[in-house]
Design a protein around this motif. Structure first.
Motif, PDB file in Angstrom:
ATOM      1  N   ILE A  15      18.984  43.719  53.857  1.00 63.30           N
ATOM      2  CA  ILE A  15      18.738  44.019  52.446  1.00 63.30           C
ATOM      3  C   ILE A  15      19.148  42.850  51.560  1.00 63.30           C
ATOM      4  N   THR A  16      20.244  42.183  51.882  1.00 68.47           N
ATOM      5  CA  THR A  16      20.595  41.012  51.074  1.00 68.47           C
ATOM      6  C   THR A  16      19.544  39.921  51.233  1.00 68.47           C
ATOM      7  N   ILE A  17      18.942  39.803  52.406  1.00 70.20           N
ATOM      8  CA  ILE A  17      17.865  38.821  52.573  1.00 70.20           C
ATOM      9  C   ILE A  17      16.718  39.144  51.613  1.00 70.20           C
ATOM     10  N   PHE A  18      16.286  40.401  51.587  1.00 73.20           N
ATOM     11  CA  PHE A  18      15.185  40.750  50.683  1.00 73.20           C
ATOM     12  C   PHE A  18      15.567  40.486  49.234  1.00 73.20           C
ATOM     13  N   LEU A  19      16.735  40.938  48.831  1.00 76.36           N
ATOM     14  CA  LEU A  19      17.138  40.792  47.432  1.00 76.36           C
ATOM     15  C   LEU A  19      17.220  39.328  47.031  1.00 76.36           C
ATOM     16  N   GLU A  20      17.695  38.486  47.946  1.00 77.48           N
ATOM     17  CA  GLU A  20      17.754  37.061  47.651  1.00 77.48           C
ATOM     18  C   GLU A  20      16.351  36.449  47.618  1.00 77.48           C
ATOM     19  N   GLU A  21      15.498  36.843  48.548  1.00 74.86           N
ATOM     20  CA  GLU A  21      14.134  36.317  48.561  1.00 74.86           C
ATOM     21  C   GLU A  21      13.390  36.692  47.276  1.00 74.86           C
ATOM     22  N   ALA A  22      13.562  37.923  46.846  1.00 76.69           N
ATOM     23  CA  ALA A  22      12.840  38.410  45.663  1.00 76.69           C
ATOM     24  C   ALA A  22      13.553  38.067  44.358  1.00 76.69           C
ATOM     25  N   GLU A  23      14.753  37.531  44.467  1.00 77.38           N
ATOM     26  CA  GLU A  23      15.570  37.177  43.304  1.00 77.38           C
ATOM     27  C   GLU A  23      15.788  38.374  42.384  1.00 77.38           C
ATOM     28  N   ALA A 197      17.005  31.546  50.965  1.00 79.39           N
ATOM     29  CA  ALA A 197      17.404  32.917  50.639  1.00 79.39           C
ATOM     30  C   ALA A 197      18.194  33.551  51.781  1.00 79.39           C
ATOM     31  N   VAL A 198      17.805  33.244  53.023  1.00 77.52           N
ATOM     32  CA  VAL A 198      18.548  33.768  54.176  1.00 77.52           C
ATOM     33  C   VAL A 198      19.955  33.167  54.193  1.00 77.52           C
ATOM     34  N   GLN A 199      20.048  31.890  53.901  1.00 78.01           N
ATOM     35  CA  GLN A 199      21.361  31.242  53.853  1.00 78.01           C
ATOM     36  C   GLN A 199      22.231  31.851  52.754  1.00 78.01           C
ATOM     37  N   ARG A 200      21.633  32.139  51.596  1.00 76.63           N
ATOM     38  CA  ARG A 200      22.404  32.770  50.511  1.00 76.63           C
ATOM     39  C   ARG A 200      22.857  34.173  50.904  1.00 76.63           C
ATOM     40  N   ALA A 201      21.993  34.901  51.583  1.00 80.09           N
ATOM     41  CA  ALA A 201      22.357  36.255  52.003  1.00 80.09           C
ATOM     42  C   ALA A 201      23.548  36.233  52.954  1.00 80.09           C
ATOM     43  N   TYR A 202      23.528  35.327  53.910  1.00 80.49           N
ATOM     44  CA  TYR A 202      24.634  35.253  54.865  1.00 80.49           C
ATOM     45  C   TYR A 202      25.895  34.699  54.215  1.00 80.49           C
ATOM     46  N   ALA A 203      25.740  33.865  53.196  1.00 80.98           N
ATOM     47  CA  ALA A 203      26.908  33.395  52.454  1.00 80.98           C
ATOM     48  C   ALA A 203      27.583  34.557  51.719  1.00 80.98           C
ATOM     49  N   GLN A 204      26.784  35.496  51.223  1.00 83.03           N
ATOM     50  CA  GLN A 204      27.353  36.693  50.594  1.00 83.03           C
ATOM     51  C   GLN A 204      28.203  37.463  51.609  1.00 83.03           C
ATOM     52  N   GLY A 205      27.675  37.596  52.812  1.00 81.68           N
ATOM     53  CA  GLY A 205      28.424  38.307  53.842  1.00 81.68           C
ATOM     54  C   GLY A 205      29.709  37.609  54.217  1.00 81.68           C
ATOM     55  N   LYS A 206      29.650  36.297  54.364  1.00 86.08           N
ATOM     56  CA  LYS A 206      30.853  35.537  54.710  1.00 86.08           C
ATOM     57  C   LYS A 206      31.897  35.641  53.607  1.00 86.08           C
TER      58      LYS A 206
END
Length: 221
Positions: A15-23, A197-206
């Motif tokens: 879900i964070t991947i989608f939200l980051e991709e779609a901004e 966007a995938v990198q940003r999503a995983y950065a949120q998780g980290k």
């Protein structure tokens, strides 16, 4: 604004991947599944299966009251419909994305989850169970590898099918899989891994993992 009830699991990362991709603007509400947050009555009101992720859309598509959605596949479909992105409108390409989304939800995720459980978490190591799920994981990787042999992304163009599957391939070493054995999966995996966007999503998780670890360290006597 989307309220995202989240933990750093493959289903959460979808879900964070989608939200980051779609901004899309969103706020993360951590649900610590290690301490039982998923059983909190307030969380169960939006996620009756006591699993993450779940969302509350405060500006839903129909313009009505805030809307809650649980189950990661349903959330991806909802967000794709809301934004008009990552899910084709034409019948046949749309069906292809739906097929591979359901393949992930019904096969890749559950089987790899059992792989992790019996190989890493179960208090008793049961060779039959470990072998069963490692073998099934390899079969599913093979299915994905064949699909990616003739497609840049899983269903052709980049879509919610890729967002659903990628987080389950990230822990491939824990699942006793070697990406060198699946060259088309490896190529796709590296392409996914390189998306900003995938990198940003995983950065949120980290960042969340780091905050939780720091908080627990401070709480120790």
């Amino acid at each position: 604004m989307i309220d995202l009830y989240y933990w750093t699991t493959p289903n959460g990362h979808k879900i964070t991947i989608f939200l980051e991709e779609a901004e899309l603007p969103y706020t993360i509400h951590p649900i610590d599944i290690g301490t039982g947050d998923q059983f909190d009555p307030d969380f169960l009101k939006i996620a009756p299966n006591n699993r993450i992720p779940a969302i509350v859309d405060n500006e839903p598509t129909d313009g009505g009251a805030p809307l809650s959605v649980f189950e990661s596949g349903a959330i991806l479909l909802y967000l794709a419909e809301k934004t008009g992105r990552f899910l084709p409108q034409d019948f046949r390409p749309r069906l292809k994305v739906m097929e591979w989304l359901f393949w992930q939800m019904g096969g890749l995720g559950p089987m790899l989850g059992q792989n992790s459980h019996f190989a890493l978490a179960a208090p008793e190591k049961i060779p039959y169970a470990i072998n069963r799920y490692v073998t099934e994981t390899a079969r599913l990787y093979g299915v994905l590898n064949t699909q990616l042999q003739t497609n840049e992304y899983i269903a052709g163009d980049y879509s919610i099918a890729d967002m659903a599957a990628y987080p389950w391939i990230v822990p491939h070493r824990k699942h006793q899989q070697n990406l060198e054995d699946f060259p088309h999966v490896k190529r796709w995996f590296e392409a996914m891994q390189s998306r900003p966007a995938v990198q940003r999503a995983y950065a949120q998780g980290k960042a969340l993992d780091d905050r939780i670890a720091a908080s627990k360290a401070q709480a120790k006597p």
